[in-house]
Design an enzyme around this catalytic site. Structure first.
Site, PDB file in Angstrom:
ATOM      1  N   HIS A 118      36.442  34.435  38.706  1.00 47.58           N
ATOM      2  CA  HIS A 118      36.050  35.726  39.284  1.00 47.58           C
ATOM      3  C   HIS A 118      35.187  35.421  40.519  1.00 47.58           C
ATOM      4  CE1 HIS A 118      33.753  39.536  39.475  1.00 47.58           C
ATOM      5  NE2 HIS A 118      34.683  40.080  38.715  1.00 47.58           N
ATOM      6  N   LYS A 153      30.257  45.019  28.927  1.00 46.48           N
ATOM      7  CA  LYS A 153      31.619  44.683  28.499  1.00 46.48           C
ATOM      8  C   LYS A 153      31.654  44.441  26.987  1.00 46.48           C
ATOM      9  CE  LYS A 153      32.639  42.390  32.909  1.00 46.48           C
ATOM     10  NZ  LYS A 153      33.359  43.383  33.713  1.00 46.48           N
TER      11      LYS A 153
END
Lengths: 148, 417
Positions: free
Chosen positions: B134, B237
């Protein structure tokens, strides 16, 4: 589904599948790159301007249906127009897709099919990417145009 | 370590309809259709218990932590530190001082780059990452390398989206000072063999950070078992609030590292001439932290522990296999990322339709997916696509959600025929 059909009109899908005026223009052309970092759409607009008239205009790039069709139909709408006329069309198109125009989009001709975009705020940048890039190409300069 | 709550052995005992009732947001309609939420790799929804805890904290316990002599401050401090101990048990850290509260995974990685990185990576050194990272596990290292004259090395991946372990090992050189690798890819869903990767780095005495943002909601994480030096994840998350996350670091490393930010709480004494820094974890927690966030995270972890991580994983693996099978069966769908070990996310492209258009059509059907580069532009370049569509699973998703996704994709195809 009705809103979606408003957005993805046949004309728009047609231009997405078969974009017009797609490709480079040989020098001495003006060109500018546009980029939407949110979705990764990239477009390059090429044009010839002679005696204040957009005598030829083409585009290249990869993008979604809305941005590709918008670029394709933009080239058709602007070819042969004076710079002042082209800027006026851009202004009216921008008002159309952001929902700011009064309601008569008669003089936008075929571009009126983009009226459905106003119901999809997340997609306005797709519809205007090529136009902003065109505008920046007129002004000259080297920096790629970004929607952000 | 206290015993974990009794766990449900298989997904058969996993009552997903009852679980869905715990999530108020899932009860709504989007564009007149029931919400099908498949954007969980971006952020998960919150159970009622987490939302209630936040309200209760602000209604009954709110105060600043540490050093307050009044009851509310004591309560807030106790809750804050209790969360630290719960996180310690959740990831099986040896000590609670190895748990540092940060804003999220991004800040955790930046913290390590700015402290341990600046201290240990110099001119001519290497930092090793992989092609599937990422942006938050690329850019902090790029910034560090630029600042210190080091070089960022990138281990390649296969067409299936698996790390090339042979190439990875070759890139571990005498100048490699740090390795940072994702546990699970947010775009491809690839689960990296992180234990093996940690061992490879440690054989050469190279410290390693694991980006756990996409692993922590799906996989039981044991930082002592993995033996990683740092582990980073985000609360939001993991069914917790936004703005709270965790950096785990081995105590002996944390002790040697310089502080991150300067301010209150990170000091033990200050004069204009000299400041003595506090011990870990406080050395890395300058200023008033996100106390409410930790309280919410504590409840989120309790919620997960009550369901049982293994039961959650079994349920999600079943869904992932089902989604993979159904998606693959559609003519014109190409999966991006077909690693043997996958978890959470499934990325795909559709012939003749840009992902952005897929996203808009699905949204009209009440289906939330993510389209774009997923903050992994180098990975998009690797697969030669500008963007993908990504469906990402959570514990409250059902086979019906997958069926809705499939029906939605067929509608997209019909519209773009």
């Amino acid at each position: 589904m009705s809103d979606l059909r408003e957005l993805y009109q046949e004309t728009i899908l047609g231009h997405y599948k078969k974009p017009r005026n797609f490709g480079k223009l040989p020098p001495p052309s003006r060109h500018r790159e546009g980029y939407n970092p949110l979705c990764g759409d990239k477009v390059t607009v090429y044009m010839h301007v002679k005696d204040d008239v957009v005598t030829d205009i083409r585009f290249e790039g990869s993008g979604c249906a809305i941005s590709t069709a918008s670029a394709s139909m933009m080239t058709e709408a602007l070819k042969g127009k004076t710079v002042a006329e082209a800027e006026e069309i851009f202004k009216r198109f921008h008002e159309l897709v952001t929902g700011k125009e009064a309601g008569d989009n008669d003089n936008l001709g075929k571009l009126a099919v983009f009226a459905g975009v106003r119901e999809f705020p997340a997609r306005v940048k797709c519809a205007t990417l090529a136009w902003h890039t065109f505008h920046a190409a007129l002004e000259g300069g080297e920096q790629p145009v970004s929607t952000e | 370590m206290p015993p974990r709550p009794a766990e449900i052995g298989s997904s058969a005992g996993f009552d997903v309809q009852r679980i869905r009732a715990d999530f108020p947001i899932l009860q709504q309609k989007i564009h007149g259709k029931p919400l099908v939420y498949l954007d969980n790799a971006a952020s998960t929804q919150k159970p009622r218990s987490v939302i209630d805890t936040l309200v209760r904290y602000y209604e009954e316990d709110n105060a600043n932590i540490h050093r307050g002599v009044h009851l509310l401050s004591e309560r807030a401090t106790e809750t804050y530190e209790a969360t630290r101990r719960r996180v310690q048990r959740f990831i099986n850290a040896r000590e609670s001082r190895e748990v540092i509260f940060v804003r999220g995974t991004t800040e955790a990685i930046n913290l390590v780059a700015a402290t341990f990185g600046r201290q240990n990576v110099g001119a001519g050194d290497d930092v090793l990452i992989t092609h599937m990272e990422h942006h938050s596990n690329i850019v902090p290292w790029q910034m560090l390398c630029e600042e210190n004259g080091a070089k960022l090395r990138v281990a390649p991946i296969t067409d299936a989206g698996e790390l090339r372990l042979d190439e990875f090992e070759k890139l571990l050189g005498p100048r490699t000072r740090f390795v940072s690798v994702t546990h699970v890819s947010n775009t491809l869903g690839t689960v990296n063999p992180v234990k093996h990767i940690v061992d490879m780095a440690h054989r050469r005495k190279i410290p390693i950070l694991l980006d756990g943002a996409q692993a922590i909601p799906h996989i039981r994480v044991d930082v002592q078992g993995l033996d990683c030096d740092f582990y980073a994840f985000s609360g939001h998350k993991l069914y917790g609030p936004t703005g709270i996350g965790v950096l785990y670091g081995k105590a002996e490393l944390l002790e040697r590292m310089p502080p991150y930010q300067g301010g209150g709480d990170m000091i033990s004494s200050v004069t204009f001439e000299k400041t003595t820094y506090n011990v870990p974890p406080y050395k890395f927690e300058a200023g008033t932290p996100n106390i409410a966030g930790t309280v919410g995270l504590d409840t989120a972890i309790q919620y997960i522990e009550n369901l049982g991580m293994d039961a959650i994983a079994a349920h999600e693996q079943d869904l992932l296999a089902y989604a993979t099978e159904r998606l693959s069966a559609i003519d014109g769908v190409t999966l991006i990322g077909t690693a043997k070990e996958r978890s959470g996310a499934i990325s795909f492209i559709l012939d003749g339709v840009h992902p952005h258009d897929i996203g808009t059509v699905l949204d009209q059907e009440g289906i939330a997916i993510r389209t774009g580069h997923h903050c992994t532009q180098p990975l998009m370049d690797r697969f030669g696509v500008p963007a993908t569509a990504r469906a990402a699973l959570a514990l409250y998703n059902t086979r019906e959600d997958i069926d809705a996704l499939i029906a939605g994709i067929l509608k997209v195809q019909e519209m773009f025929r």
